[in-house]
Design an enzyme around this catalytic site. Sequence first.
Site, mmCIF file in Angstrom:
data_model
loop_
_atom_site.group_PDB
_atom_site.id
_atom_site.type_symbol
_atom_site.label_atom_id
_atom_site.label_comp_id
_atom_site.label_asym_id
_atom_site.label_seq_id
_atom_site.Cartn_x
_atom_site.Cartn_y
_atom_site.Cartn_z
ATOM 1 C CB CYS A 126 -1.120 0.129 1.100
ATOM 2 S SG CYS A 126 -1.909 1.420 1.502
ATOM 3 C CG HIS A 168 -5.862 -1.984 -1.551
ATOM 4 N ND1 HIS A 168 -4.543 -2.673 -0.933
ATOM 5 C CD2 HIS A 168 -5.498 -0.864 -1.409
ATOM 6 C CE1 HIS A 168 -3.718 -1.939 -0.559
ATOM 7 N NE2 HIS A 168 -4.153 -0.803 -0.911
ATOM 8 C CD GLU A 169 -6.788 1.893 -4.016
ATOM 9 O OE1 GLU A 169 -7.024 2.895 -3.672
ATOM 10 O OE2 GLU A 169 -5.577 1.251 -4.343
ATOM 11 C CG HIS A 172 -7.446 2.924 0.861
ATOM 12 N ND1 HIS A 172 -6.587 3.092 2.112
ATOM 13 C CD2 HIS A 172 -6.676 2.129 -0.037
ATOM 14 C CE1 HIS A 172 -5.285 2.868 2.003
ATOM 15 N NE2 HIS A 172 -5.347 2.246 0.677
#
Length: 215
Positions: A126, A168-169, A172
């Site tokens: 990351c 993953h995004e 966030h």
Amino acid sequence: MALPNHRAPLAEQVEQLLAAEGPLPIVAAGEPVLRRPTERFEGQLDPALLARFVEALRITMHAAPGVGVAAPQVGVPLRIAVVEDPAPVPAEVALVRGRVPQPFRVLVNPSYEAVGSVRAAFFEGCLSVPGYQAVVARPAEVRLTGEDEHGRGFDEVFSGWPARIVQHETDHLDGMLYLDRAEPRSLSSNQAMAEYWAQPAPDEAARALGFELPD
């Protein structure tokens, strides 16, 4: 470059960020903005400012370099991310990881759900946790819904590495880092990754470092 004033309206925060040219500063783990769920995008930025912000995220992602950047990674608590993956990896790695090129796209208000029960585990890094990687087991296939930067809805199924990127995004945007889902014993410096764990899959790392992989 100064980080945005988080007490200012979001449009002002973004204008402050865009006052200087070039890549935006990426905030690192420990910044509160990375740990708070973002606001849904509902027109807080007018179309012209949104377009400028998206372009700045694209430039930042390319400069890092990375395959995705979420708005909170540049200090803006909006539910927006960009992704793109030219997949510049050897054929063997691409095959094992299901990594195929992904064009640039903007994810606005995305959310995902697993499709099936199959999970895949690979090392993941990351931009907001520089210098380290760890193995994360994630659904191998997900259904992603949301909108693009023009307000057009999408409802798509992603598999392989593209599924990992969008998870993953989107994480966030929910205040999560990949470390929250990672196998702690797998945490490795980039130097150790280059020296020991360059294999396409983390099986050898699991044996040597003492952690389990999903069946």
